[in-house]
Design an enzyme around this catalytic site. Structure first.
Site, mmCIF file in Angstrom:
data_model
loop_
_atom_site.group_PDB
_atom_site.id
_atom_site.type_symbol
_atom_site.label_atom_id
_atom_site.label_comp_id
_atom_site.label_asym_id
_atom_site.label_seq_id
_atom_site.Cartn_x
_atom_site.Cartn_y
_atom_site.Cartn_z
ATOM 1 C CB CYS A 219 4.556 -29.322 -83.016
ATOM 2 S SG CYS A 219 5.721 -30.157 -84.091
ATOM 3 C CG LEU B 31 5.111 -22.036 -65.599
ATOM 4 C CD1 LEU B 31 5.247 -21.988 -64.088
ATOM 5 C CD2 LEU B 31 3.626 -22.041 -65.977
HETATM 6 N N1 LIG Z 1 8.989 -29.639 -86.715
HETATM 7 C C1 LIG Z 1 9.020 -30.065 -85.475
HETATM 8 O O1 LIG Z 1 9.512 -29.375 -84.555
HETATM 9 C C2 LIG Z 1 8.472 -31.415 -85.120
HETATM 10 C C3 LIG Z 1 8.777 -31.977 -83.873
HETATM 11 C C4 LIG Z 1 8.262 -33.232 -83.559
HETATM 12 C C5 LIG Z 1 7.442 -33.896 -84.475
HETATM 13 N N2 LIG Z 1 7.150 -33.303 -85.657
HETATM 14 C C6 LIG Z 1 6.317 -34.054 -86.601
HETATM 15 O O2 LIG Z 1 7.185 -34.615 -87.592
HETATM 16 C C7 LIG Z 1 6.529 -34.632 -88.866
HETATM 17 C C8 LIG Z 1 7.370 -33.864 -89.869
HETATM 18 O O3 LIG Z 1 7.436 -32.521 -89.435
HETATM 19 P P1 LIG Z 1 8.425 -31.473 -90.120
HETATM 20 O O4 LIG Z 1 8.273 -30.203 -89.377
HETATM 21 O O5 LIG Z 1 9.752 -32.101 -90.257
HETATM 22 O O6 LIG Z 1 7.730 -31.337 -91.551
HETATM 23 P P2 LIG Z 1 8.303 -30.627 -92.860
HETATM 24 O O7 LIG Z 1 7.114 -30.134 -93.591
HETATM 25 O O8 LIG Z 1 9.393 -29.686 -92.481
HETATM 26 O O9 LIG Z 1 8.987 -31.811 -93.658
HETATM 27 C C9 LIG Z 1 8.293 -32.814 -94.306
HETATM 28 C C10 LIG Z 1 9.055 -33.132 -95.588
HETATM 29 O O10 LIG Z 1 8.524 -34.303 -96.186
HETATM 30 C C11 LIG Z 1 8.613 -34.132 -97.581
HETATM 31 N N3 LIG Z 1 7.713 -35.096 -98.225
HETATM 32 C C12 LIG Z 1 6.371 -35.132 -98.210
HETATM 33 N N4 LIG Z 1 5.924 -36.185 -98.928
HETATM 34 C C13 LIG Z 1 7.008 -36.820 -99.408
HETATM 35 C C14 LIG Z 1 7.208 -37.964 -100.222
HETATM 36 N N5 LIG Z 1 6.169 -38.638 -100.730
HETATM 37 N N6 LIG Z 1 8.470 -38.340 -100.510
HETATM 38 C C15 LIG Z 1 9.532 -37.639 -100.045
HETATM 39 N N7 LIG Z 1 9.399 -36.541 -99.277
HETATM 40 C C16 LIG Z 1 8.155 -36.145 -98.962
HETATM 41 C C17 LIG Z 1 8.226 -32.674 -97.795
HETATM 42 O O11 LIG Z 1 8.604 -32.190 -99.061
HETATM 43 C C18 LIG Z 1 8.973 -32.023 -96.637
HETATM 44 O O12 LIG Z 1 10.262 -31.621 -97.019
HETATM 45 C C19 LIG Z 1 5.140 -34.035 -88.635
HETATM 46 O O13 LIG Z 1 4.245 -35.065 -88.399
HETATM 47 C C20 LIG Z 1 5.322 -33.209 -87.373
HETATM 48 O O14 LIG Z 1 4.139 -33.057 -86.653
HETATM 49 C C21 LIG Z 1 7.659 -32.093 -86.022
#
Ligand SMILES: NC(=O)c1ccc[n+]([C@@H]2O[C@H](COP(=O)([O-])OP(=O)(O)OC[C@H]3O[C@@H](n4cnc5c(N)ncnc54)[C@H](O)[C@@H]3O)[C@@H](O)[C@H]2O)c1
Length: 431
Positions: free
Chosen positions: A257, A247
């Site tokens: 996200c 809030l």
């Molecule tokens: N960042 C957050 O705060 C958060 C919180 C909850 C959920 N999520 C969800 O979690 C997921 C990941 O988010 P993130 O922020 O960690 O993403 P990010 O982009 O920081 O990390 C994803 C990683 O995956 C790697 N990657 C992609 N394809 C690959 C492959 N084939 N082999 C190996 N590595 C590969 C990328 O190089 C990257 O380093 C998303 O779906 C996001 O919505 C994120």
């Protein structure tokens, strides 16, 4: 347990280190070579408090290893998928990273395993993955949806002390195994269907985003009516049915996200013939909030062309180096396109922001350098470093009208007014 975590980003690396700290043998897979190079030296490629220490501890105990090769996943008891699921302009969620990984795994996996989806995927995706991919596996692969709720900046705290752990699945043994890997975490473990688990994540983010846009709307009306959001919001939040979190009026939500998950839920609702009016408004209000900041600067400076403006804070919140969808990106770009001379600084987000702007913005080492010679300061991120600045020094190096737009309502308005700044906050009356 032998666990593979695929995608060493904000969620993946925290998950990998967390699981390793419970004594599991973790293999982290990352395709990005510059990230992998750092990981191989047990250095975190992202900024998150405590993560380097946790990573080093896991490495010293021999519980974590990194590779770029997905082949290493074969033989794991569990495989976690934590790759990115960005959204396209339409709001459609781009699942190509998820599908690429699963498509490869189908050919790699030869021993029974559990595939745990931690990436945020639209409701219905898990069922599609089972039908399209997992049924083609040579061996038994059970699918579990286990959405992640951590907040960047507080990622370790949230991972080790979550409010709940959501486990969506069909196979009781697999559900039990996933419960077991989290047995050291004292939180309710909620078991449900796969699509429901996927929906919990979207509903939670959509609700939190709604709270933010709602209080921003109230703040905007406070501005018009002469009320003060600092007096209004805490009193509203004291009602237990409402709660005080989320809030806080400001420039609106950003990050990897909320923006993509609200747009994603809106897109999937539309695709299924449902007009999610409330969510559409939440998204629109959030965007308007950024424009309001630019409009305010325009009004207070009598135009933007040639005006010198400092933007303090580039990340979407303090405690992270993540600038994805940060209000600062839109604001910097708008100010620059209106002809303002824009300076910017951030304790951890400068390198990431630089990739978006290169030479259009003057990136400074610290807030003092950033404020030098400017007519206005916009606070985009409430880093403690900015809140505790010596504002009297800042004032000496700025130019008239010494305007401060506090986009996070985090600065001491009384003190700044006393020092001679012209101050406006979001729903906080200007002096
Ligand atoms: N960042 C957050 O705060 C958060 C919180 C909850 C959920 N999520 C969800 O979690 C997921 C990941 O988010 P993130 O922020 O960690 O993403 P990010 O982009 O920081 O990390 C994803 C990683 O995956 C790697 N990657 C992609 N394809 C690959 C492959 N084939 N082999 C190996 N590595 C590969 C990328 O190089 C990257 O380093 C998303 O779906 C996001 O919505 C994120």
């Amino acid at each position: 347990m032998k666990i593979t975590v695929i995608g060493m980003g904000y969620v993946g690396l925290v998950t990998a280190c967390g699981l390793a700290s419970f004594g599991h043998q973790v293999l982290g897979v990352e395709k990005n070579h510059s990230k992998l190079k750092k990981l191989m030296q047990f250095e975190s490629p992202i900024y998150e408090q405590g993560l380097d220490e946790l990573l080093n501890k896991a490495a010293a105990e021999g519980d974590i290893q990194f590779t770029t090769e997905l082949n290493g996943a074969d033989g794991s008891d569990l495989i976690f998928i934590t790759v990115g699921t960005p959204s396209t302009n339409s709001g459609h969620v781009d699942l190509s990273q998820v599908y690429t990984v699963i498509n490869q795994l189908v050919h790699i996996i030869t021993k029974p395993t559990i595939l745990v989806m931690k990436s945020t995927v639209p409701p219905g995706t898990g069922e599609k993955i089972i039908r399209r991919f997992l049924n083609k596996c040579k061996t038994e692969v059970n699918y579990i949806s286990n959405p992640e709720f951590l907040r960047e900046g507080k990622a370790l705290l949230d991972w080790f002390y979550p409010d709940r752990i959501v486990i969506g699945g069909k196979d009781n043994d697999s559900i039990q195994q996933v419960k077991n890997i989290y047995k050291k975490i004292n939180a309710p473990k909620l078991v449900m269907g796969i699509t429901s688990a996927e929906m919990v994540k979207y509903a939670s983010n959509a609700f939190l985003a709604t709270k933010i846009s709602f209080i921003n709307e109230i703040a905007n009306i406070c501005d018009l009516l002469g009320a003060d959001i600092d007096e209004v919001a805490p009193a509203v939040g004291m009602d237990k049915r409402i709660g005080s979190d989320f809030l806080r009026a400001g420039l609106g939500y950003g990050g990897s996200c909320f923006p993509k998950d609200t747009k994603g839920l809106n897109f999937i609702s539309t695709l299924h013939g449902y007009n999610f009016n409330l969510l559409k408004a939440v998204i629109e209000v959030n965007f308007q909030q950024r424009l309001k900041a630019v409009h305010k600067l325009h009004t207070m400076l009598g135009g933007l062309a040639g005006k010198k403006i400092a933007v303090m804070g580039l990340t979407f919140k303090p405690g992270t180096d993540d600038v994805r969808e940060s209000p600062a990106l839109d604001i910097l770009s708008l100010l620059a396109s209106e002809g303002a001379v824009v300076k910017a600084c951030d304790p951890h987000g400068k390198d990431n922001a630089f990739k978006y702007f290169s030479r259009k913005i003057i990136f400074c080492e610290d807030a003092y350098e950033c404020a030098k010679g400017v007519q206005a300061v916009l606070l985009n991120t409430e880093w403690p470093q900015f809140i505790h600045l010596n504002w009297s020094i800042i004032k000496q190096t700025m130019q008239t009208p010494y305007f401060v737009y506090d986009g996070r309502n985090a600065l001491d308005k009384k003190r700044l007014s006393k020092l001679g700044f012209k101050y406006c906050g979001v729903g906080r009356p200007c002096n």
